[in-house]
Motif scaffolding. Structure first.
Motif, short mmCIF file in Angstrom:
data_model
loop_
_atom_site.label_atom_id
_atom_site.label_comp_id
_atom_site.label_asym_id
_atom_site.label_seq_id
_atom_site.Cartn_x
_atom_site.Cartn_y
_atom_site.Cartn_z
N ARG A 202 -54.97 17.74 17.51
CA ARG A 202 -54.23 16.64 18.11
C ARG A 202 -53.15 16.17 17.15
NH1 ARG A 202 -57.82 14.24 20.50
NH2 ARG A 202 -57.14 14.29 22.67
N PHE A 203 -51.90 16.30 17.58
CA PHE A 203 -50.75 15.84 16.80
C PHE A 203 -50.18 14.59 17.44
CE2 PHE A 203 -51.00 20.37 15.87
CZ PHE A 203 -50.79 20.41 14.49
N THR A 204 -49.84 13.60 16.62
CA THR A 204 -49.28 12.35 17.13
C THR A 204 -47.90 12.04 16.55
OG1 THR A 204 -50.47 11.13 15.40
CG2 THR A 204 -51.56 11.35 17.54
N SER A 205 -47.39 12.95 15.69
CA SER A 205 -46.08 12.72 15.08
C SER A 205 -44.99 12.69 16.14
CB SER A 205 -45.76 13.83 14.07
OG SER A 205 -46.74 13.89 13.07
N ILE A 222 -59.23 28.34 18.62
CA ILE A 222 -58.49 27.16 19.07
C ILE A 222 -58.20 27.29 20.56
CG2 ILE A 222 -56.34 25.84 18.85
CD1 ILE A 222 -56.23 26.65 15.93
N LYS A 223 -58.55 26.25 21.31
CA LYS A 223 -58.37 26.28 22.77
C LYS A 223 -57.26 25.34 23.23
CE LYS A 223 -61.94 29.01 23.20
NZ LYS A 223 -61.74 30.44 23.50
N THR A 224 -57.21 24.13 22.63
CA THR A 224 -56.32 23.10 23.15
C THR A 224 -55.60 22.38 22.03
OG1 THR A 224 -57.95 22.75 24.91
CG2 THR A 224 -56.15 21.17 24.75
N VAL A 225 -54.31 22.13 22.24
CA VAL A 225 -53.51 21.35 21.29
C VAL A 225 -52.88 20.19 22.04
CG1 VAL A 225 -51.57 21.37 19.68
CG2 VAL A 225 -53.00 23.42 19.92
N TYR A 226 -53.20 18.96 21.64
CA TYR A 226 -52.63 17.76 22.27
C TYR A 226 -51.46 17.27 21.42
CZ TYR A 226 -56.89 17.74 25.03
OH TYR A 226 -57.91 18.10 25.87
N VAL A 227 -50.35 16.99 22.09
CA VAL A 227 -49.13 16.55 21.41
C VAL A 227 -48.47 15.45 22.22
CG1 VAL A 227 -48.78 18.88 20.45
CG2 VAL A 227 -47.65 18.23 22.60
N PRO A 228 -47.53 14.69 21.61
CA PRO A 228 -46.80 13.69 22.39
C PRO A 228 -46.08 14.36 23.56
CG PRO A 228 -46.46 13.33 20.05
CD PRO A 228 -47.17 14.65 20.17
N LYS A 229 -46.23 13.76 24.73
CA LYS A 229 -45.69 14.38 25.94
C LYS A 229 -44.19 14.64 25.86
CE LYS A 229 -46.10 13.90 30.97
NZ LYS A 229 -46.65 13.04 32.06
N SER A 230 -43.46 13.74 25.22
CA SER A 230 -42.01 13.89 25.14
C SER A 230 -41.58 15.04 24.25
CB SER A 230 -41.38 12.58 24.61
OG SER A 230 -41.83 12.31 23.30
N LYS A 231 -42.51 15.56 23.43
CA LYS A 231 -42.18 16.64 22.49
C LYS A 231 -42.97 17.92 22.79
CE LYS A 231 -39.32 14.30 19.89
NZ LYS A 231 -37.92 14.71 19.64
N ARG A 279 -60.79 15.25 24.93
CA ARG A 279 -59.48 14.92 25.50
C ARG A 279 -59.62 13.70 26.40
NH1 ARG A 279 -59.38 16.80 30.79
NH2 ARG A 279 -61.05 18.23 31.35
N PRO A 280 -58.51 13.05 26.71
CA PRO A 280 -58.58 11.89 27.60
C PRO A 280 -59.16 12.28 28.96
CG PRO A 280 -56.46 11.97 26.49
CD PRO A 280 -57.14 13.28 26.20
#
Length: 300
Positions: A202-205, A222-231, A279-280
């Motif tokens: 999970r990246f939040t930068s 690794i299955k899932t990578v969560y990142v800011p939606k805009s990026k 995840r959410p």
């Protein structure tokens, strides 16, 4: 006579359990670096399994912690049993003694706390007893092999102000999920090399960090990578992973905008039933932050 012997044995067992429990965990607050050993008795040193340390720590303290976690200055095994280490309110300061040394040919390389607020080279290298570590909130960098080959390490809370993670810093650890703070700007080559248990990132930068070559080399699960939606697209382009990995965009939670949780990082998430989720999920989400606070949020 047999009844007396039985009762005596039960009493001895009870006393043993009480003594073991008394050595299971401890909290230490330091006012001066280099004095951790003054707060932990010889009897406790190799018996404690959980330790919370606040205040300044230098190389002398790190060596003591290494010995408690099963490795000495030469990397040899000790009788230490420390598995859970909370340094979230500790401050790394330069100085103190050497905590690790490596022989290379005819020469020997020595390592100690070279800089303030840096998790140093080989700091907890190969400390096999460690399973859960919370790094100092104030640390800004994790150096090469800092927690490399901590093969039992299943959970590590990263510093809230972390900007860089060095090569092989977490190689061969057992983490299943890693949550990076919004301050992260650089992951060096093979920072998480051969972490076979790693499934979720999970990246939040708000800006995509620099990813050197393969920071997650040979992390095959690794299955899932969560990142800011805009990026989302930028992260997908710049972080090279297996084609099977799914990138998912998340809306900002608003957690970091709260004054009481500034710079805090999500370290765990649970549903309304108290079950951990990765995840959410729709409905009530209970979010545990790196500063110890818990936030509840309704996901649509």
């Amino acid at each position: 006579m047999q009844l007396f012997t039985f009762r005596k044995n039960v009493l001895l067992m009870a006393l043993t359990l009480i003594c073991s429990a008394s050595f299971a965990q401890k909290t230490v607050t330091l006012t001066k670096a280099g004095e951790l050993s003054k707060h932990i008795t010889a009897a406790e040193k190799y018996k404690l399994t959980s330790l919370i340390v606040s205040g300044p720590i230098d190389g002398t303290d790190v060596l003591f912690l290494r010995e408690m976690a099963g490795r000495d200055i030469d990397g040899q095994e000790t009788d230490g049993q420390l598995s859970t280490l909370d340094l979230s309110n500790a401050n790394i300061v330069a100085g103190g003694s050497t905590y690790y040394k490596v022989k290379r040919g005819l020469s020997t390389k020595y390592y100690n706390n070279a800089e303030d607020n840096v998790v140093g080279l080989y700091m907890f290298y190969n400390c096999l007893k460690l399973t859960n570590v919370k790094l100092p909130k104030t640390a800004t960098k994790i150096e090469v092999y800092a927690l490399g080959f901590c093969k039992s390490l299943k959970e590590c809370t990263l510093p809230e102000q972390l900007t860089e993670v060095g090569s092989y810093a977490f190689t061969n650890t057992a983490q299943s999920e890693v949550n990076f703070p919004s301050t992260l700007n650089h992951l060096y080559d093979k920072a998480f090399n051969k972490c076979q248990s790693l499934k979720t990132l999970r990246f939040t930068s708000p800006e995509v960090p620099d990813f050197d070559n393969e920071p997650f080399a040979e992390c095959k699960n690794i299955k899932t990578v969560y990142v800011p939606k805009s990026k989302l697209e930028e992260y997908e382009e710049q972080l090279v992973l297996s084609e099977e990995v799914v990138f998912k965009g998340e809306e900002p939670t608003g957690i970091n905008s709260l004054s009481s949780t500034a710079n805090a990082v999500e370290v765990a998430r649970y549903n309304a039933a108290g079950q951990r989720i990765t995840r959410p999920m729709k409905g009530l989400n209970i979010i545990k932050l790196s500063n110890g606070k818990v936030v509840k949020r309704i996901e649509q």
